[in-house]
Scaffold this motif. Structure first.
Motif, PDB file in Angstrom:
ATOM      1  N   PHE A  40       0.637  -1.322  -0.121  1.00 26.57           N
ATOM      2  CA  PHE A  40       0.122  -0.413  -0.112  1.00 26.57           C
ATOM      3  C   PHE A  40       0.834   0.796  -0.264  1.00 26.57           C
ATOM      4  O   PHE A  40       1.635   1.397   0.726  1.00 26.57           O
TER       5      PHE A  40
ATOM      6  N   ARG B 100      -4.878  12.086  -2.010  1.00 26.26           N
ATOM      7  CA  ARG B 100      -5.870  11.488  -1.569  1.00 26.26           C
ATOM      8  C   ARG B 100      -6.021   9.858  -2.530  1.00 26.26           C
ATOM      9  O   ARG B 100      -5.778  10.032  -3.725  1.00 26.26           O
TER      10      ARG B 100
ATOM     11  N   ASP C 248     -14.080   1.150   5.011  1.00 25.00           N
ATOM     12  CA  ASP C 248     -14.968   1.591   4.502  1.00 25.00           C
ATOM     13  C   ASP C 248     -16.325   0.776   4.577  1.00 25.00           C
ATOM     14  O   ASP C 248     -17.293   1.517   5.295  1.00 25.00           O
TER      15      ASP C 248
ATOM     16  N   MET D 157      -5.137  -3.029  -0.666  1.00 23.96           N
ATOM     17  CA  MET D 157      -6.339  -2.011  -0.604  1.00 23.96           C
ATOM     18  C   MET D 157      -7.373  -3.073   0.474  1.00 23.96           C
ATOM     19  O   MET D 157      -8.165  -2.315   0.370  1.00 23.96           O
TER      20      MET D 157
ATOM     21  N   SER E  50     -11.420   7.330  -2.813  1.00 29.94           N
ATOM     22  CA  SER E  50     -11.202   7.141  -1.389  1.00 29.94           C
ATOM     23  C   SER E  50     -12.802   8.185  -1.801  1.00 29.94           C
ATOM     24  O   SER E  50     -13.821   8.514  -1.103  1.00 29.94           O
TER      25      SER E  50
ATOM     26  N   PRO F 118       0.463   5.707   0.568  1.00 31.84           N
ATOM     27  CA  PRO F 118      -0.316   6.240   0.882  1.00 31.84           C
ATOM     28  C   PRO F 118       0.066   7.558  -0.179  1.00 31.84           C
ATOM     29  O   PRO F 118       1.432   8.196  -0.371  1.00 31.84           O
TER      30      PRO F 118
ATOM     31  N   HIS G 252      -7.489  -3.140   3.484  1.00 38.87           N
ATOM     32  CA  HIS G 252      -7.704  -2.566   4.823  1.00 38.87           C
ATOM     33  C   HIS G 252      -8.347  -1.302   4.954  1.00 38.87           C
ATOM     34  O   HIS G 252      -9.261  -1.056   5.228  1.00 38.87           O
ATOM     35  N   LYS G 253      -8.020  -0.690   3.068  1.00 34.20           N
ATOM     36  CA  LYS G 253      -8.855   0.936   2.922  1.00 34.20           C
ATOM     37  C   LYS G 253     -10.449  -0.158   2.812  1.00 34.20           C
ATOM     38  O   LYS G 253     -11.318   0.502   3.351  1.00 34.20           O
TER      39      LYS G 253
END
Length: 672
Positions: free
Chosen positions: A95, A362, A412, A405, A366, A97, A407-408
């Motif tokens: 990942f 971002r 959500d 992704m 997101s 950021p 964990h993203k």
């Protein structure tokens, strides 16, 4: 007497030991045993041997085969996501950021005012300024919908704001810029926000005491993610989706076409593009998509508030080699804001990615799923809503990127749950198709990776209690063959809930008269044709690989002849090179469900075959399902149903025909 007592004691001890052994075996039974519900297995196939040595079978022949679906007319085999072949290819992604900085400006919704308020974090400002004395200023530019549905306008000049600024109701998107007060100013941080501004419900739409409760519907979609690859790359998400209220459609099979458009179009309209062209309009023509009876029109007519959002404009479902919408399709429509984000912010592409990964500070997706969260927060407790929120950017080009992704995505879902949205919402967590090209397709199970997109449906507790027969049907249908057209009918079924028994019924999917709502039990003997699934995409019946026999090797050359004829028919011969056979990867024959051929295969006069081959031109790979006559050597196939199984983005830059691009190797793109 004593001997009988001793014998009885020994028998009791033996029974206790056997019981203990059985319990021990159950406790140590591997996780893959839980993957298939017993309802999916026949009586003879519901018994398992327990693997030894961490999951390796001591006798593979004795192991009973498992299935996603096992009915009299459809058997979709279970595929281990962590098979040896798959794990040799699997490479988890890291990942990345988009920013390590904390937010300088945050947008907070004030429920009393029903307005967004901008909060400036002074601690972050001092950190960015490296001082508590220096002054700074913040400004925003409004993003507005343009004159056309898919465009945006920027209002200039920038507008200054200070702490606690209440965002005007007309502002639905903004770009922010904070900078030092000195001259020349130095930028401290740039950011962007999109807002679901509250709209009062019309009096006519307000429910009364006697109005039946209607569930909201949110469709959370991820491009190019099979149910097999979801397990492999997002195990934490998959584990969450096994929780109470979630139903996995294990026999969900895409219906048509290689790419996203025809499969999403089938869900949202109930049509294939071909039938829509025949009966309504050509989806390649400007204005047509406005005329199609999309599902959001039916929801809107039923007093639902609607929203639609995607995170990649160039590969947008309705705009990639399509004309898009000339009228704003839903109450909240994200595309104009997306265009502004792509044009007005600094974009970042992750290594090896074609699509935008970051827009400003971002992740691209997101913005979409924050838009979704706001939509539910504003309305789900007050009125029914429908929305579709779709992500292309991290999964379309790299089928292992979902691992970065997970964990993203899990975050959500957990955010939506914490907000209480699931108490009122039917959530559909789904994909359009699986992996379309690359090394995963070289595996024996590659055709299943491509044809079985993930499909999970969540029913809120009140819905399960009020409609137990619908949740029972969905429970059963998890292990039955289902399709995009069934999902379309299910959405319309939801709209009809609470209506009068003799009230007008909504039209069901046009392309599949035999399809149905998933809230009714699907017949045990269902076939692909009854589910609206074309032969080439059907996963119900097995194929057997045949050796390099003279008669089997004649199939691929006949397919290639038809492809070259296709270029002539489409008037593309001046742009697209004829293709010629390089070699055949493999040829398979459709055996049927109850046929076992041992030894040499019979040379049938006519049979269904699946052939995968490579052509000389740019080493392009194709897979075709055909009916082949061994006597006349005639092949029956639709060229536009042939799959392209490796990337074609650099092979067909000379044309914009969305289907023909799969097969065309442009003269201008030919590699030596």
């Amino acid at each position: 007497m004593s001997s009988r007592i001793v014998g009885g004691r020994l028998s009791s001890k033996w029974l206790i030991f056997c019981a203990f052994l059985v319990i021990l075996m159950i406790l140590h039974m591997p996780s893959w045993i839980d993957e298939i519900d017993p309802i999916a297995l026949s009586a003879t196939e519901s018994s398992f041997l327990v693997p030894t040595h961490g999951g390796n079978l001591s006798d593979s022949k004795a192991m009973k085969k498992k299935y996603f679906v096992h009915t009299s007319k459809c058997r979709i085999p279970y595929i281990d996501p962590f098979s040896e072949g798959a794990m040799k290819l699997y490479s988890p992604r890291l990942f990345i950021p988009c920013s390590n900085e904390s937010e300088l400006v945050s947008a907070i919704y004030n429920p009393n005012l029903r307005r967004y308020v901008l909060h400036i974090n002074q601690a972050v400002a001092h950190q960015l300024l490296n001082s508590t004395e220096k002054e700074f200023n913040c400004f925003y530019r409004e993003i507005k919908h343009g004159k056309k549905a898919d465009t945006y306008d920027m209002l200039n000049p920038s507008k200054y704001f200070s702490q606690g600024y209440v965002v005007p109701l007309h502002v639905e998107g903004m770009l922010l810029d904070c900078e030092t007060a000195e001259l020349p100013p130095i930028t401290l941080q740039k950011d962007a926000y999109m807002f679901i501004q509250y709209r009062e419900m019309p009096a006519a739409a307000k429910p009364t005491k006697h109005t039946p409760r209607k569930p909201s519907v949110i469709m959370y979609g991820i491009d190019t993610l099979s149910r097999i690859n979801l397990r492999r790359t997002m195990p934490l998400v998959h584990e969450y989706l096994r929780g109470p209220g979630w139903y996995e459609m294990q026999g969900y099979n895409k219906v048509v076409g290689d790419n996203s458009f025809p499969n999403i179009f089938a869900i949202l309209s109930g049509y294939s593009p071909e039938k829509a062209k025949e009966h309504i309009c050509d989806t390649d023509k400007s204005g047509c998509l406005d005329e199609i009876p999309m599902i959001w029109k039916y929801f809107k007519n039923a007093s639902y508030l609607t929203a639609y959002a995607e995170d990649e404009s160039s590969s947008n479902t309705f705009s990639y080699l399509k004309p898009g919408f000339s009228k704003t399709p839903t109450d909240y429509y994200f595309r104009p804001f997306l265009r502004a984000l792509e044009e007005e912010t600094v974009n970042y592409h992750c290594p090896g990615c074609r699509m935008v990964y970051c827009m400003g500070r971002r992740l691209a997706n997101s913005y979409v799923y924050d838009y979704c969260r706001q939509f539910m927060q504003r309305y789900v407790k007050e009125r029914p809503i429908w929305g579709m929120f779709w992500s292309n950017h991290f999964s379309h080009d790299d089928y292992f990127m979902p691992s970065a992704m997970q964990h993203k995505v899990l975050g959500d879902l957990l955010d939506y749950e914490r907000d209480g949205a699931f108490e009122d919402t039917i959530m559909i967590f789904f994909a359009d198709h699986g992996v379309r090209y690359g090394t995963l397709l070289d595996l024996d199970e590659g055709y299943l990776e491509e044809r079985l997109p993930m499909m999970f449906i969540y029913l809120p507790p009140w819905f399960r209690e009020q409609y137990p027969e619908y949740s029972a049907a969905l429970e059963l249908n998890q292990h039955r063959l289902s399709s995009n057209f069934d999902l379309h009918n299910t959405l319309k079924h939801i709209i009809e809930l609470g209506g009068t028994p003799d009230g007008p019924k909504l039209p069901k999917s046009f392309d599949c008269p035999t399809c149905q709502s998933l809230f009714y039990p699907i017949g045990e003997s269902r076939t692909c044709s009854e589910a609206g699934i074309e032969e080439h995409w059907c996963t119900c019946e097995p194929y057997k690989t045949i050796g390099y026999l003279g008669w089997s090797n004649r199939i691929a050359p006949r397919v290639i002849e038809r492809m070259n004829e296709y270029f002539v028919h489409k008037n593309l011969s001046h742009l697209c090179s004829n293709v010629s056979l390089h070699y055949i990867h493999k040829t398979e024959i459709k055996t049927g469900l109850d046929i076992t051929w041992n030894g040499e295969l019979p040379q049938l006069e006519t049979a269904v075959y699946r052939t995968k081959f490579k052509v000389q031109q740019n080493s392009a790979d194709f897979q075709a399902t055909v009916v082949f006559n061994n006597i006349t050597e005639v092949v029956e196939l639709d060229v536009e149903k042939i799959s392209r199984t490796n990337s074609y983005k650099e092979d067909s830059t000379c044309i914009n025909d969305k289907i023909a691009k799969l097969y065309c190797i442009c003269f201008s793109d030919l590699k030596s």
